[in-house]
Design a protein around this motif. Structure first.
Motif, mmCIF file in Angstrom:
data_model
loop_
_atom_site.group_PDB
_atom_site.id
_atom_site.type_symbol
_atom_site.label_atom_id
_atom_site.label_comp_id
_atom_site.label_asym_id
_atom_site.label_seq_id
_atom_site.Cartn_x
_atom_site.Cartn_y
_atom_site.Cartn_z
ATOM 1 N N VAL A 111 8.416 10.484 16.595
ATOM 2 C CA VAL A 111 7.567 11.389 17.360
ATOM 3 C C VAL A 111 8.351 11.916 18.554
ATOM 4 O O VAL A 111 9.087 11.178 19.201
ATOM 5 N N GLY A 112 8.217 13.190 18.826
ATOM 6 C CA GLY A 112 8.874 13.763 20.008
ATOM 7 C C GLY A 112 9.840 14.848 19.621
ATOM 8 O O GLY A 112 10.181 15.027 18.461
ATOM 9 N N PRO A 113 10.301 15.634 20.601
ATOM 10 C CA PRO A 113 11.226 16.738 20.334
ATOM 11 C C PRO A 113 12.584 16.233 19.880
ATOM 12 O O PRO A 113 13.022 15.159 20.260
ATOM 13 N N ALA A 150 -2.822 12.653 17.819
ATOM 14 C CA ALA A 150 -3.930 12.100 17.035
ATOM 15 C C ALA A 150 -4.124 10.623 17.384
ATOM 16 O O ALA A 150 -3.237 9.987 17.942
ATOM 17 N N PRO A 151 -5.300 10.075 17.077
ATOM 18 C CA PRO A 151 -5.518 8.649 17.339
ATOM 19 C C PRO A 151 -4.564 7.756 16.555
ATOM 20 O O PRO A 151 -4.192 6.690 17.015
ATOM 21 N N ALA A 152 -4.189 8.184 15.346
ATOM 22 C CA ALA A 152 -3.327 7.361 14.496
ATOM 23 C C ALA A 152 -2.408 8.259 13.671
ATOM 24 O O ALA A 152 -2.694 9.427 13.454
ATOM 25 N N THR A 153 -1.285 7.676 13.236
ATOM 26 C CA THR A 153 -0.321 8.397 12.397
ATOM 27 C C THR A 153 -0.261 7.736 11.029
ATOM 28 O O THR A 153 0.023 6.553 10.932
ATOM 29 N N PRO A 163 0.829 -1.210 0.000
ATOM 30 C CA PRO A 163 0.000 0.000 0.000
ATOM 31 C C PRO A 163 0.864 1.260 0.000
ATOM 32 O O PRO A 163 1.957 1.277 0.552
ATOM 33 N N GLU A 164 0.362 2.305 -0.629
ATOM 34 C CA GLU A 164 1.090 3.573 -0.642
ATOM 35 C C GLU A 164 1.075 4.242 0.719
ATOM 36 O O GLU A 164 1.938 5.058 1.032
ATOM 37 N N ARG A 165 0.092 3.897 1.542
ATOM 38 C CA ARG A 165 0.040 4.464 2.891
ATOM 39 C C ARG A 165 -0.580 3.452 3.854
ATOM 40 O O ARG A 165 -1.402 2.627 3.465
ATOM 41 N N ILE A 166 -0.134 3.513 5.100
ATOM 42 C CA ILE A 166 -0.727 2.727 6.175
ATOM 43 C C ILE A 166 -1.010 3.667 7.340
ATOM 44 O O ILE A 166 -0.564 4.819 7.340
ATOM 45 N N SER A 167 -1.725 3.185 8.331
ATOM 46 C CA SER A 167 -2.062 4.001 9.488
ATOM 47 C C SER A 167 -1.685 3.240 10.753
ATOM 48 O O SER A 167 -2.073 2.086 10.925
ATOM 49 N N VAL A 168 -0.918 3.878 11.633
ATOM 50 C CA VAL A 168 -0.448 3.242 12.859
ATOM 51 C C VAL A 168 -1.187 3.823 14.061
ATOM 52 O O VAL A 168 -1.213 5.047 14.247
ATOM 53 N N ASP A 169 -1.807 2.951 14.856
ATOM 54 C CA ASP A 169 -2.484 3.382 16.078
ATOM 55 C C ASP A 169 -1.444 3.914 17.056
ATOM 56 O O ASP A 169 -0.489 3.215 17.396
ATOM 57 N N ASN A 170 -1.608 5.144 17.510
ATOM 58 C CA ASN A 170 -0.602 5.766 18.362
ATOM 59 C C ASN A 170 -0.518 5.151 19.754
ATOM 60 O O ASN A 170 0.491 5.316 20.447
ATOM 61 N N PHE A 196 8.521 2.556 5.473
ATOM 62 C CA PHE A 196 7.312 3.340 5.688
ATOM 63 C C PHE A 196 7.695 4.441 6.675
ATOM 64 O O PHE A 196 8.538 4.231 7.550
ATOM 65 N N GLY A 197 7.073 5.610 6.552
ATOM 66 C CA GLY A 197 7.393 6.650 7.512
ATOM 67 C C GLY A 197 6.628 7.931 7.260
ATOM 68 O O GLY A 197 5.855 8.049 6.309
ATOM 69 N N THR A 198 6.853 8.894 8.137
ATOM 70 C CA THR A 198 6.231 10.207 8.019
ATOM 71 C C THR A 198 7.235 11.270 8.406
ATOM 72 O O THR A 198 8.084 11.057 9.273
ATOM 73 N N THR A 199 7.151 12.410 7.757
ATOM 74 C CA THR A 199 7.965 13.569 8.138
ATOM 75 C C THR A 199 7.149 14.532 8.983
ATOM 76 O O THR A 199 7.628 15.594 9.353
#
Length: 237
Positions: free
Chosen positions: A194-196, A180-183, A58-65, A171-174
């Protein structure tokens, strides 16, 4: 306020509350993953005449935070003009992406996993007819504080040849979404934790220096086939 208006508002609030609960509680599903992509894939050993095997992620997935759980659909297809013969699909996780289960497939023993991977499953696809495809539901977790990669080799049933290998592709995000509930994560994107101070990614497993996106397959395809991961281990035993 009239009783009818009160009833209407109360009903709307109940519906809104129910919708919110549904949004927060539903896990990631295949319908949210967008079209499939063969990004990060390449042919390896020559396939039989008329056989053209490849995979899709898949081009995108969603991860429960909260739970770190995610769902991935892995597809193997034959775009050739002849039946493939018996083949198998491997689903292997790296770094922060851990494969927990693949429906209808067998877990690869820890001692048989390729170097740097943390989990894997072997799926007996069988013979794919010309133009046919088979999809597998992959249950996984993704540690959003790390990078994460997945790899899909398509091999002969005995692992002696690898006709196609997608990945290890990240897979990842910038743009992390800690509140949020999911990323949402995108295929082919290095993850920003995630995080500073998330500019420098932890170097885990084989690390980005060893498996850069553009040449990720090369590290796993030494001597021309991912199947050699297993045969080399067997010779040592």
């Amino acid at each position: 306020m009239s009783s009818r208006r009160t009833t209407t508002i109360a009903g709307s609030l109940v519906a809104a509350t129910f919708s919110a609960v549904m949004i927060l509680s539903l896990p990631a599903v295949a319908d949210d993953q967008g079209p499939g992509s063969d990004k990060g894939g390449k042919a390896v050993d020559e396939a039989p005449a008329g056989v053209r095997l490849s995979t899709l992620l898949p081009e995108r997935i969603s991860v429960d935070n909260d739970s770190q759980e995610t769902a991935i659909t892995a597809t193997v297809k034959n775009e050739g003009t002849r039946e493939s013969g018996a083949v198998r699909l491997l689903v292997v996780g790296f770094d922060g992406l851990t494969v927990k289960n693949v429906q209808g497939c067998s877990r690869i023993a820890e001692e048989d996993l390729p170097e740097g991977s943390n989990s894997g499953f072997s799926c007996p696809v069988g013979a794919l007819a010309a133009g046919a495809s088979t999809s597998y539901d992959v249950d996984a977790t993704f540690d959003l504080g790390r990078t994460g990669k997945i790899c899909l080799p398509v091999q002969t049933s005995d692992g002696s040849k690898t006709f196609w290998q997608q990945g290890p592709v990240p897979f990842g995000t910038t743009n992390p979404s800690p509140n949020a509930p999911a990323t949402p994560l995108l295929l082919g994107t290095d993850n920003t934790p995630v995080g500073p101070g998330g500019g420098e990614l932890p170097r885990t497993g084989l690390g980005r220096d060893v498996l850069p996106l553009g040449a990720a397959g090369a590290a796993l395809l030494t001597a021309g086939a991912a199947g050699l991961w297993w045969s080399r281990r067997g010779q040592r035993g």
